[in-house]
Design a protein around this motif. Structure first.
Motif, PDB file in Angstrom:
ATOM      1  N   UNK A  68       0.851  -1.187   0.000  1.00  0.00           N
ATOM      2  CA  UNK A  68       0.000   0.000   0.000  1.00  0.00           C
ATOM      3  C   UNK A  68       0.890   1.242   0.000  1.00  0.00           C
ATOM      4  N   UNK A  69       0.644   2.119  -0.959  1.00  0.00           N
ATOM      5  CA  UNK A  69       1.423   3.351  -1.093  1.00  0.00           C
ATOM      6  C   UNK A  69       0.498   4.543  -0.853  1.00  0.00           C
ATOM      7  N   UNK A  70       0.523   5.140   0.346  1.00  0.00           N
ATOM      8  CA  UNK A  70      -0.256   6.368   0.562  1.00  0.00           C
ATOM      9  C   UNK A  70       0.384   7.529  -0.195  1.00  0.00           C
ATOM     10  N   UNK A  71      -0.423   8.291  -0.878  1.00  0.00           N
ATOM     11  CA  UNK A  71       0.120   9.342  -1.736  1.00  0.00           C
ATOM     12  C   UNK A  71       0.379  10.625  -0.959  1.00  0.00           C
ATOM     13  N   UNK A  72       1.559  11.219  -1.183  1.00  0.00           N
ATOM     14  CA  UNK A  72       1.922  12.512  -0.615  1.00  0.00           C
ATOM     15  C   UNK A  72       2.101  13.484  -1.769  1.00  0.00           C
ATOM     16  N   UNK A  73       1.142  14.377  -1.942  1.00  0.00           N
ATOM     17  CA  UNK A  73       1.159  15.282  -3.082  1.00  0.00           C
ATOM     18  C   UNK A  73       2.350  16.223  -3.054  1.00  0.00           C
ATOM     19  N   UNK A  74       2.920  16.466  -1.871  1.00  0.00           N
ATOM     20  CA  UNK A  74       4.053  17.389  -1.783  1.00  0.00           C
ATOM     21  C   UNK A  74       5.339  16.778  -2.327  1.00  0.00           C
ATOM     22  N   UNK A  75       5.351  15.465  -2.533  1.00  0.00           N
ATOM     23  CA  UNK A  75       6.565  14.788  -2.994  1.00  0.00           C
ATOM     24  C   UNK A  75       6.477  14.429  -4.471  1.00  0.00           C
ATOM     25  N   UNK A  76       5.353  13.809  -4.875  1.00  0.00           N
ATOM     26  CA  UNK A  76       5.151  13.415  -6.268  1.00  0.00           C
ATOM     27  C   UNK A  76       3.669  13.599  -6.592  1.00  0.00           C
ATOM     28  N   UNK A  77       3.341  14.126  -7.762  1.00  0.00           N
ATOM     29  CA  UNK A  77       1.925  14.225  -8.138  1.00  0.00           C
ATOM     30  C   UNK A  77       1.319  12.833  -8.348  1.00  0.00           C
TER      31      UNK A  77
END
Length: 496
Positions: free
Chosen positions: A89-98
């Motif tokens: 599971x990869x929670x998305x961090x918009x500040x790192x990668x779109x």
């Protein structure tokens, strides 16, 4: 004087064991020597994954990722007892990668190589999905994809075992002191654990010494090479299970690195890894306070259940011997492998291995033999893509069903021990428990279901010499047994 070996392999990690197996299966006479124990260093201190390397796509390592994805499927078929599918599971961090970039990367990950056994990527809502429950509500967007977990040290042992059973000579506790060319032969001086030395001859020398590859070249062979090793330290911590479920998590960090949180040994969570340049002696590597803080901080950023140093039940560090491609950032150093062949006209050839990873070891060995083919007339074709590793011939590759069948036949083992034995030895469990009709037939239990019968097998078949070999490499029972058990196991191993 005995006939020379076709190949002498120096190093008993995953690359050395894989090369020895490949070579002997092509009809060559092979000797492999390891100065310590099989998988004593880098190969047993990994993140314990068979994976394509999702993050390598950012560095445009498409060939390496494709090769690793192909090997992921092959290895799962070859060793279903020690390799298992795992969803990440990869929670998305918009500040790192779109999000679109993450999804594009996962699309490539799913399609760079064909998949037969593993499901593809999916997007999930972490706010409503159970897989998001352990996480802090930092994002609703998540993705899930497939890779595999592996018992890394056992992967090495099984390759060495297969090599031995095909005719290779495998010696642990045996150090290459020096080697010199005498025309078309290498004359190598070996020192065993007792301090005795002897000479062996070989037509080809393969330097697969991992972090010591440059030491072998410069100090034991007296040669120099323009290719260098970049030592990168990777450290891990293990804590009590952080969450329910069988899924792993891949966590993005502000420095754009990722770490994994992986279910481990039923009731633990494995957390890692770091990527830190390392300049010390490979055998002295240890986790630093900064690395520990980094891993804890990453977990506490993402997970509801926060951890501290007091939660750590085990930590370990390993040195990755990566090929030095000049990258400034340790995380960007290529995980691909590079060979250096030294073959003066009319003299015995030397091939040195730089880099590599668990997932691609089989293909690496195949490429070694391809590059040595001009020096080995009549070399048989590649063969290791098919078949299984020792113990891997489980019907339909279903280790859990095999364990259940074993328990029906041997109810005295108990469910936990039956499952552990099958996921350690596969069908080779019959060499340990096949003749037993009761628990007493297995002999003394040293704890965790580790019996005299298992120790006899490990010493006679798998080169185990010490309690450490048994507890931390052939098994991971060092996490379960009290410390005083080690002395009792050592005493028993010395008595048989």
């Amino acid at each position: 004087m005995s006939s020379p070996f076709d190949i002498l392999v120096v190093g008993g990690g995953i690359n050395g064991a894989g090369i020895a197996r490949d070579a002997v299966g092509r009809g060559l006479s092979v000797m492999m020597v390891e100065q310590d124990d099989l998988a004593a260093h880098t190969s047993s201190w990994s993140t314990k994954l068979i994976h394509g390397g999702l993050r390598y796509l950012e560095y445009y390592e498409f060939r390496l990722v494709r090769e690793a994805l192909l090997e992921r499927e092959r290895l799962l078929a070859m060793a279903p007892h020690i390799i298992r599918p795992l969803r990440f599971v990869l929670p998305h961090d918009v500040s790192i990668r779109p999000a679109w970039l993450v999804r594009l990367g996962l699309f490539f990950y799913d399609h760079l190589a064909p998949r037969k056994r593993l499901p593809g990527c999916e997007r999930i809502n972490l706010a409503s999905d159970r897989r998001g429950a352990p996480l802090k509500p930092l994002t609703k967007v998540g993705f899930e994809y497939s890779d595999c977990a592996v018992d890394d040290a056992r992967l090495v042992v099984l390759n060495a075992l297969d090599a031995k059973e095909r005719g290779a000579i495998v010696e642990v506790g045996t150090r290459l002191e020096s080697a010199r060319r005498e025309g078309k032969l290498w004359v190598a001086t070996l020192k065993d654990a007792s301090g005795a030395t002897r000479e062996v001859r070989a037509k080809v020398l393969v330097n697969a010494a991992g972090p010591w590859v440059a030491d072998v070249l410069n100090h034991r062979l007296g040669l120099n090479t323009s290719k260098g090793v970049r030592l990168v330290k990777g450290s891990h911590i293990v804590v009590p299970r952080l969450y329910e479920g069988t899924q792993a998590y891949i966590l993005q960090n502000p420095d754009k690195r990722i770490i994994f949180a992986i279910p481990y040994q039923d009731d633990l969570t494995l957390i890692g890894t770091t990527d830190v340049p390392y300049t010390g002696a490979p055998q002295d590597v240890a986790i630093s306070d900064d690395e520990t803080d980094y891993l804890i901080s990453s977990i506490n950023h993402w997970f509801k259940r926060e951890i501290s140093r007091t939660d750590i039940v085990w930590d370990y560090s390993g040195v990755r011997p990566l090929f030095d491609d000049g990258s400034i950032n340790a995380s960007a150093v290529t995980r691909d492998y590079v060979f250096d062949i030294d073959a003066p006209e009319g003299q015995a050839p030397l091939l040195s291995v730089f880099g590599g990873k668990l997932t691609t070891y089989r293909k690496l060995a195949e490429h070694v033999m391809r590059d040595l083919a001009p020096h080995i007339p009549g070399l048989k074709p590649a063969w290791t893509a098919e078949g299984t590793l020792p113990g891997g011939d489980i019907p339909d590759g279903d280790a859990d069903r095999y364990a259940a069948d074993l328990l029906k036949r041997k109810p005295f083992l108990g469910a936990d021990r039956a499952r552990r034995l099958v996921h350690t030895y596969g069908t080779r469990v019959e060499a340990i428990a096949g003749g037993a009709r009761s628990a007493e037939d297995l002999g003394r239990d040293f704890g965790g279901g580790l019996t005299e019968a298992e120790l006899r097998y490990l010493k006679s078949a798998e080169w185990a010499r010490t309690a450490r070999d048994v507890l931390w490499r052939r098994t991971k029972l060092g996490l379960k047994l009290p410390k005083e058990a080690a002395a009792e196991i050592d005493a028993f191993l010395n008595s048989i």
